[in-house]
Motif scaffolding. Structure first.
Motif, PDB file in Angstrom:
ATOM      1  N   GLU A   1       0.794  -0.977   0.014  1.00 43.72           N
ATOM      2  CA  GLU A   1      -0.160   0.063  -0.054  1.00 43.72           C
ATOM      3  C   GLU A   1       0.991   1.197   0.084  1.00 43.72           C
ATOM      4  OE1 GLU A   1      -3.250   2.071   2.753  1.00 43.72           O
ATOM      5  OE2 GLU A   1      -3.435  -0.082   2.594  1.00 43.72           O
TER       6      GLU A   1
ATOM      7  N   SER B   1      -4.829  -4.237  -6.814  1.00 41.48           N
ATOM      8  CA  SER B   1      -4.638  -4.028  -5.665  1.00 41.48           C
ATOM      9  C   SER B   1      -6.035  -3.041  -5.364  1.00 41.48           C
ATOM     10  CB  SER B   1      -3.318  -3.084  -5.456  1.00 41.48           C
ATOM     11  OG  SER B   1      -2.159  -3.895  -5.539  1.00 41.48           O
TER      12      SER B   1
ATOM     13  N   LYS C   1      -8.939  -5.336  -5.049  1.00 37.25           N
ATOM     14  CA  LYS C   1      -8.989  -6.117  -3.809  1.00 37.25           C
ATOM     15  C   LYS C   1      -9.281  -5.241  -2.645  1.00 37.25           C
ATOM     16  CE  LYS C   1      -5.470  -9.304  -5.010  1.00 37.25           C
ATOM     17  NZ  LYS C   1      -4.078  -9.816  -4.859  1.00 37.25           N
ATOM     18  N   GLU C   2      -9.231  -3.868  -2.596  1.00 34.40           N
ATOM     19  CA  GLU C   2      -9.627  -2.931  -1.578  1.00 34.40           C
ATOM     20  C   GLU C   2     -11.168  -2.962  -1.359  1.00 34.40           C
ATOM     21  OE1 GLU C   2      -7.810   0.946  -2.087  1.00 34.40           O
ATOM     22  OE2 GLU C   2      -5.897   0.129  -1.940  1.00 34.40           O
ATOM     23  N   LYS C   3     -11.828  -3.281  -2.483  1.00 34.89           N
ATOM     24  CA  LYS C   3     -13.195  -3.169  -2.532  1.00 34.89           C
ATOM     25  C   LYS C   3     -13.864  -1.741  -2.158  1.00 34.89           C
ATOM     26  CE  LYS C   3     -13.736  -8.225  -1.812  1.00 34.89           C
ATOM     27  NZ  LYS C   3     -14.142  -9.182  -1.041  1.00 34.89           N
ATOM     28  N   ASP C   4     -13.016  -0.813  -2.557  1.00 35.44           N
ATOM     29  CA  ASP C   4     -13.548   0.454  -2.489  1.00 35.44           C
ATOM     30  C   ASP C   4     -14.158   0.928  -3.575  1.00 35.44           C
ATOM     31  OD1 ASP C   4     -13.850   3.127  -1.944  1.00 35.44           O
ATOM     32  OD2 ASP C   4     -11.562   3.663  -1.653  1.00 35.44           O
TER      33      ASP C   4
ATOM     34  N   SER D   1     -12.860   4.257  -5.349  1.00 37.65           N
ATOM     35  CA  SER D   1     -11.462   4.184  -6.025  1.00 37.65           C
ATOM     36  C   SER D   1     -11.665   3.333  -7.162  1.00 37.65           C
ATOM     37  CB  SER D   1     -10.477   3.458  -5.062  1.00 37.65           C
ATOM     38  OG  SER D   1     -10.136   4.109  -3.919  1.00 37.65           O
TER      39      SER D   1
END
Length: 188
Positions: free
Chosen positions: A48, A138, A141-144, A147
């Protein structure tokens, strides 16, 4: 403590020198190799942080390889680390370009050299695609959701060719600042 710091500086210099010497294709290629070395192998920074450092390096004016070396060097060893990383990154291209400029006339018309450079371009394209895919994964994967939407919108705008990439980067930076300020306000 001094011994540990000098070891980090020496390792940082040798790592950036090695990466810069054997990396062809520009900043995005060296950033992916920095990630493999500094994140995956040495565990100096986490993934990160590396993404944040790459964002900073991309946003600053100048060569991304040098900017990336500056932020990683500074993160590891402060101002001295930034200077050490700069020297390690700049020395190989400086030497190589100096030698090539002396021999330019001979290289310019050499068919073998021209074909070799064309082959390297294909390899560089693959490495850049790999870095882009990895960074995109990436974000996914954050599932934001925000973003992810910024990623998709930025990609579409860049591919359209209608908007200069500088405006896209500035817009994303402004969105990031606004989002951070709003999140801080909500936390208070």
């Amino acid at each position: 403590m001094k011994k540990k710091n000098s070891k980090i500086l020496r390792t940082l210099f040798l790592s950036t020198l090695y990466l810069s010497t054997f990396t062809f294709g520009g900043g995005y290629v060296i950033v992916s190799l920095m990630k493999k070395d500094f994140v995956d192998a040495r565990h100096w920074i986490d993934e990160e942080e590396m993404l944040d450092l790459v964002a900073i390096a991309q946003s600053a004016p100048g060569a991304i390889a040098v900017n990336g070396a500056i932020v990683v060097g500074y993160k590891l060893a402060g101002i001295l680390g930034a200077f050490v990383a700069i020297f390690g990154t700049v020395i190989p291209p400086f030497v190589i370009i100096s030698i090539l400029s002396v021999c330019y006339q001979a290289f310019r018309s050499n068919l073998l050299v021209a074909r070799m450079l064309e082959g390297m371009q294909a390899g560089v394209g693959a490495v850049i695609a790999s870095v882009t895919f990895g960074m995109g994964c990436s974000v996914i994967k954050e599932k934001d959701v925000i973003s992810l939407l910024v990623l998709i919108l930025s990609f579409l705008l860049a591919c359209s060719g209608e908007i200069n990439i500088v405006w896209i980067i500035l817009g994303c930076g402004i969105l990031g600042v606004i989002r951070t300020m709003l999140e801080r306000k909500v936390r208070k």
